[in-house]
Motif scaffolding. Structure first.
Motif, PDB file in Angstrom:
ATOM      1  N   ARG A   1       0.836  -1.207   0.000  1.00  0.00           N
ATOM      2  CA  ARG A   1       0.000   0.000   0.000  1.00  0.00           C
ATOM      3  C   ARG A   1       0.867   1.252   0.000  1.00  0.00           C
ATOM      4  N   VAL A   2       1.945   1.233   0.779  1.00  0.00           N
ATOM      5  CA  VAL A   2       2.853   2.382   0.824  1.00  0.00           C
ATOM      6  C   VAL A   2       3.509   2.589  -0.537  1.00  0.00           C
ATOM      7  N   VAL A   3       4.002   1.487  -1.130  1.00  0.00           N
ATOM      8  CA  VAL A   3       4.633   1.585  -2.447  1.00  0.00           C
ATOM      9  C   VAL A   3       3.632   2.097  -3.475  1.00  0.00           C
ATOM     10  N   GLY A   4       2.389   1.591  -3.429  1.00  0.00           N
ATOM     11  CA  GLY A   4       1.367   2.038  -4.361  1.00  0.00           C
ATOM     12  C   GLY A   4       1.056   3.515  -4.221  1.00  0.00           C
ATOM     13  N   SER A   5       0.998   4.005  -2.979  1.00  0.00           N
ATOM     14  CA  SER A   5       0.737   5.432  -2.754  1.00  0.00           C
ATOM     15  C   SER A   5       1.859   6.294  -3.308  1.00  0.00           C
TER      16      SER A   5
ATOM     17  N   PHE B   1      -6.101  12.592  -6.802  1.00  0.00           N
ATOM     18  CA  PHE B   1      -4.981  12.411  -5.877  1.00  0.00           C
ATOM     19  C   PHE B   1      -5.469  12.076  -4.471  1.00  0.00           C
ATOM     20  N   VAL B   2      -6.632  12.605  -4.111  1.00  0.00           N
ATOM     21  CA  VAL B   2      -7.197  12.258  -2.812  1.00  0.00           C
ATOM     22  C   VAL B   2      -7.555  10.776  -2.775  1.00  0.00           C
ATOM     23  N   LEU B   3      -8.194  10.299  -3.834  1.00  0.00           N
ATOM     24  CA  LEU B   3      -8.674   8.921  -3.861  1.00  0.00           C
ATOM     25  C   LEU B   3      -7.547   7.902  -3.833  1.00  0.00           C
ATOM     26  N   ILE B   4      -6.424   8.192  -4.486  1.00  0.00           N
ATOM     27  CA  ILE B   4      -5.396   7.167  -4.650  1.00  0.00           C
ATOM     28  C   ILE B   4      -4.428   7.100  -3.474  1.00  0.00           C
ATOM     29  N   GLN B   5      -4.745   7.763  -2.378  1.00  0.00           N
ATOM     30  CA  GLN B   5      -3.938   7.583  -1.177  1.00  0.00           C
ATOM     31  C   GLN B   5      -4.325   6.267  -0.501  1.00  0.00           C
ATOM     32  N   GLY B   6      -3.328   5.517  -0.086  1.00  0.00           N
ATOM     33  CA  GLY B   6      -3.552   4.176   0.439  1.00  0.00           C
ATOM     34  C   GLY B   6      -4.511   4.108   1.610  1.00  0.00           C
ATOM     35  N   GLU B   7      -4.522   5.128   2.464  1.00  0.00           N
ATOM     36  CA  GLU B   7      -5.400   5.106   3.633  1.00  0.00           C
ATOM     37  C   GLU B   7      -6.829   5.524   3.289  1.00  0.00           C
ATOM     38  N   LEU B   8      -6.986   6.287   2.199  1.00  0.00           N
ATOM     39  CA  LEU B   8      -8.311   6.796   1.852  1.00  0.00           C
ATOM     40  C   LEU B   8      -9.033   5.912   0.851  1.00  0.00           C
ATOM     41  N   ALA B   9      -8.289   5.269  -0.041  1.00  0.00           N
ATOM     42  CA  ALA B   9      -8.919   4.486  -1.110  1.00  0.00           C
ATOM     43  C   ALA B   9      -9.902   3.438  -0.595  1.00  0.00           C
TER      44      ALA B   9
ATOM     45  N   GLY C   1     -21.708  14.981  -5.404  1.00  0.00           N
ATOM     46  CA  GLY C   1     -21.266  13.594  -5.381  1.00  0.00           C
ATOM     47  C   GLY C   1     -20.074  13.360  -4.477  1.00  0.00           C
ATOM     48  N   ILE C   2     -19.094  14.253  -4.527  1.00  0.00           N
ATOM     49  CA  ILE C   2     -17.904  14.109  -3.679  1.00  0.00           C
ATOM     50  C   ILE C   2     -18.283  14.273  -2.210  1.00  0.00           C
ATOM     51  N   THR C   3     -19.151  15.248  -1.920  1.00  0.00           N
ATOM     52  CA  THR C   3     -19.620  15.423  -0.539  1.00  0.00           C
ATOM     53  C   THR C   3     -20.391  14.190  -0.078  1.00  0.00           C
ATOM     54  N   ALA C   4     -21.225  13.659  -0.958  1.00  0.00           N
ATOM     55  CA  ALA C   4     -21.974  12.443  -0.626  1.00  0.00           C
ATOM     56  C   ALA C   4     -21.017  11.291  -0.349  1.00  0.00           C
ATOM     57  N   GLY C   5     -19.943  11.221  -1.124  1.00  0.00           N
ATOM     58  CA  GLY C   5     -18.953  10.176  -0.893  1.00  0.00           C
ATOM     59  C   GLY C   5     -18.293  10.303   0.458  1.00  0.00           C
TER      60      GLY C   5
ATOM     61  N   ALA D   1      -3.458  22.506  -4.120  1.00  0.00           N
ATOM     62  CA  ALA D   1      -4.858  22.102  -3.921  1.00  0.00           C
ATOM     63  C   ALA D   1      -4.953  20.625  -3.566  1.00  0.00           C
ATOM     64  N   MET D   2      -4.104  19.816  -4.196  1.00  0.00           N
ATOM     65  CA  MET D   2      -4.102  18.384  -3.901  1.00  0.00           C
ATOM     66  C   MET D   2      -3.804  18.144  -2.429  1.00  0.00           C
ATOM     67  N   TYR D   3      -2.792  18.823  -1.903  1.00  0.00           N
ATOM     68  CA  TYR D   3      -2.442  18.646  -0.491  1.00  0.00           C
ATOM     69  C   TYR D   3      -3.559  19.140   0.426  1.00  0.00           C
ATOM     70  N   VAL D   4      -4.154  20.268   0.089  1.00  0.00           N
ATOM     71  CA  VAL D   4      -5.222  20.821   0.927  1.00  0.00           C
ATOM     72  C   VAL D   4      -6.394  19.852   1.003  1.00  0.00           C
ATOM     73  N   PHE D   5      -6.847  19.370  -0.158  1.00  0.00           N
ATOM     74  CA  PHE D   5      -8.017  18.483  -0.158  1.00  0.00           C
ATOM     75  C   PHE D   5      -7.698  17.116   0.420  1.00  0.00           C
ATOM     76  N   THR D   6      -6.454  16.676   0.330  1.00  0.00           N
ATOM     77  CA  THR D   6      -6.087  15.416   0.968  1.00  0.00           C
ATOM     78  C   THR D   6      -6.149  15.553   2.487  1.00  0.00           C
ATOM     79  N   ILE D   7      -5.647  16.670   2.998  1.00  0.00           N
ATOM     80  CA  ILE D   7      -5.715  16.917   4.443  1.00  0.00           C
ATOM     81  C   ILE D   7      -7.172  16.999   4.895  1.00  0.00           C
ATOM     82  N   VAL D   8      -7.987  17.721   4.111  1.00  0.00           N
ATOM     83  CA  VAL D   8      -9.406  17.838   4.454  1.00  0.00           C
ATOM     84  C   VAL D   8     -10.067  16.462   4.459  1.00  0.00           C
ATOM     85  N   ALA D   9      -9.697  15.637   3.467  1.00  0.00           N
ATOM     86  CA  ALA D   9     -10.284  14.299   3.388  1.00  0.00           C
ATOM     87  C   ALA D   9      -9.927  13.472   4.612  1.00  0.00           C
TER      88      ALA D   9
END
Length: 563
Positions: free
Chosen positions: A301-305, A370-378, A443-447, A537-545
């Motif tokens: 998972r780490v390598v994939g991220s 980029f938010v989705l493909i993080q190993g902990e969030l996917a 849709g993203i909020t619903a997710g 923006a990618m970092y901001v939304f990943t942190i928010v996620a």
């Protein structure tokens, strides 16, 4: 002064691309019209299925479960496979023929490819409508007691794969012709991109064969049940993701030169490196599609991220090259102001507006990708409506709008007619984007709130959070807006395909090939700054996620069914 002097000429005047397309042999034009027409039919069918599906998800329509999933299957099969791959085959062949200057080589292979793809299209649509709904990935586990549906569904995709290989063979032979005739010592950047794209199509067809041939063999009683379909699908699906993006970037290159006269200021070698990067960066990043597998080790998972961070490198590099080349050329012609150089672009040409809004949608979509493909969030988001919420920015906003832009340029040259009502068509991309923003935001909020992606009735007997039906209603509103706008564009492109007479109303192009101040005399920062803003923006939304994800009411973690 934020203006720029421009020279305008009608689309279809003596420009290399359209002149070469118009000069193609009659048999090549007939083949290309068939492929473009079939691609538009697949898009129309998929659009209708998707629109009805969105209304059902919004609660405006009610279907029995089998009928609902049949609609979802028809939508995914029509759009994700046949629209995106019929149009890629058509664009590969028309651009290769234009690059060659003398039409298609190995023409029987091109016709064979078209016949196989059309046969696959017919089989897939028929079995999706009449058989067990398998969704677009054709999972045999959904029809373990119905080998007929599994077999015919897989057969449709195998025919499509065979057609792509035959088309790619013709495309490769065609782009090699100038070198074989001794007219060129090396590929142009576009020729190299076409060669790499065709090769990537062959690789993807092989992956599709690995994924779906076992289903046919099982249905015939000649093989075991395809229990490993999920793993093979992950590998195939990764290629299916990025092949259309590679095609999109190539179309951007071609249309940018056609609409503005601007080629890359960074040289052909840099462009070739970017296109080659798809072959380098895309295959190793496929690990992130397996994040749903519960037995995937933490190390993988780490390598994939980490690898997933590289997946957008080629697309962003190409974007930066195109934008910096345009800006440098515009400033060489006297443009000033931070964004003043953009005003000189031919925005009254619907192909240009489609491309411009496609870039906007790419920036939004890639941020959430980029938010989705993080190993902990996917594992927590992949089975929620987050996926269709972000993915439609790509499928509709980027890919579909770009390929429609290409047809707006190619079809008048093929048919000898005119682009249907450019003034109407150039207003549609902004409407599409507005609809996608509504659809995507809801849709993203619903997710994030845990709304499942493939459950039609999300009320759960009144036990679901009160926000869920409201968000899904907004999804329906957004889908309605962009579906109407895309439908108008498709209608206009079909009218263009059927057009036989040129009219006085023509879209415009500009000529930025040279400037009095010299290209490079003024800095061009828009491209690099845009990429930097995207990363931020990618970092901001990943942190928010990560902050929001812990409040999810439902966490759906599963494996083996793909995205």
């Amino acid at each position: 002064m934020d203006t720029i002097s421009t020279n305008f000429a009608p689309v279809g005047s003596k420009t290399t691309l359209t002149t070469r397309v118009a000069a193609l042999p009659t048999s090549d034009k007939a083949l290309l019209k068939v492929l473009f027409g079939a691609a538009l039919l697949a898009l129309a069918l998929g659009l209708a299925g998707g629109f009805v599906t969105a209304l059902a998800r919004a609660g405006a329509l009610t279907f029995f479960p089998d009928d609902a999933y049949r609609l979802l299957t028809l939508h995914g099969v029509s759009v994700f496979f046949y629209w995106l791959y019929l149009i890629q085959a058509a664009l590969l062949l028309v651009l290769a023929a234009a690059e060659n200057g003398r039409g298609l080589a190995l023409r029987p292979f091109a016709w064979l490819g078209a016949a196989l793809m059309l046969a696959g299209f017919g089989v897939s649509e028929w079995i999706s409508y009449t058989g067990t709904p398998l969704l677009y990935d054709g999972s045999p586990e959904l029809a373990a007691d119905d080998p007929r549906s599994v077999g015919f569904f897989a057969l449709g995709y195998l025919l499509l794969s065979g057609g792509l290989v035959a088309s790619a063979v013709s495309g490769i032979a065609t782009v090699l012709q100038p070198r074989l005739r001794g007219e060129a010592e090396a590929f142009t950047s576009i020729g190299f991109a076409l060669f790499a794209w065709a090769g990537f199509l062959v690789v993807s067809a092989i992956a599709a064969t690995n994924a779906f041939l076992p289903g046919v063999l099982w249905a015939l009683g000649a093989g075991p049940f395809p229990a490993d379909h999920g793993t093979e699908w992950h590998i195939l699906f990764h290629n299916l993701h990025y092949l259309p993006l590679m095609a999109t970037v190539l179309v951007w290159y071609v249309l940018t030169e056609h609409l503005t006269g601007v080629k890359s200021i960074h040289g052909a070698r840099m462009s070739k490196i970017v296109f080659a990067a798809y072959l380098v960066f895309v295959p190793p990043t496929s690990l992130y599609h397996m994040f749903l597998e519960p037995n995937l080790s933490e190390g993988m998972r780490v390598v994939g991220s980490l690898l997933s961070l590289f997946v957008s490198v080629p697309t962003l590099a190409a974007f930066a090259i195109i934008v910096s080349s345009l800006e440098a050329s515009a400033r060489a012609r006297g443009a000033t102001g931070l964004f003043g150089w953009m005003r000189g672009l031919p925005w009254d040409n619907p192909a240009m507006t489609n491309m411009g809004w496609a870039v906007v949608n790419m920036m939004v979509g890639i941020t959430f990708a980029f938010v989705l493909i993080q190993g902990e969030l996917a594992p927590m988001l992949s089975d929620t409506f987050f996926v269709p919420g972000y993915f439609h920015f790509f499928a509709v906003g980027v890919l579909t709008q770009t390929f429609l832009a290409a047809m707006m340029v190619m079809l008048p040259a093929l048919s000898g007619g005119s682009l249907w009502r450019p003034a109407v068509l150039r207003r549609m991309p902004v409407v599409v984007t507005i609809g996608l923003l509504i659809f995507g935001a809801a849709g993203i909020t619903a997710g994030f709130m845990g709304v499942p992606r493939r459950v039609f009735d999300v009320s759960y007997g009144g036990m679901a959070p009160a926000a869920w039906p409201v968000l899904m209603a907004l999804v329906g509103v957004g889908a309605t807006v962009f579906a109407v706008a895309i439908s108008v564009t498709v209608y206009g492109v079909v009218r263009t395909l059927l057009s036989r007479r040129a009219t006085a109303e023509q879209a415009s192009v500009v000529d930025w090939q040279a400037g009095g101040r010299g290209v490079g005399a003024a800095p061009a920062w828009t491209g690099p700054v845009s990429v930097a803003a995207l990363v931020a923006a990618m970092y901001v939304f990943t942190i928010v996620a990560f902050q929001l994800i812990q409040s999810l009411p439902i966490i759906a973690i599963g494996g083996g069914h793909g995205h």
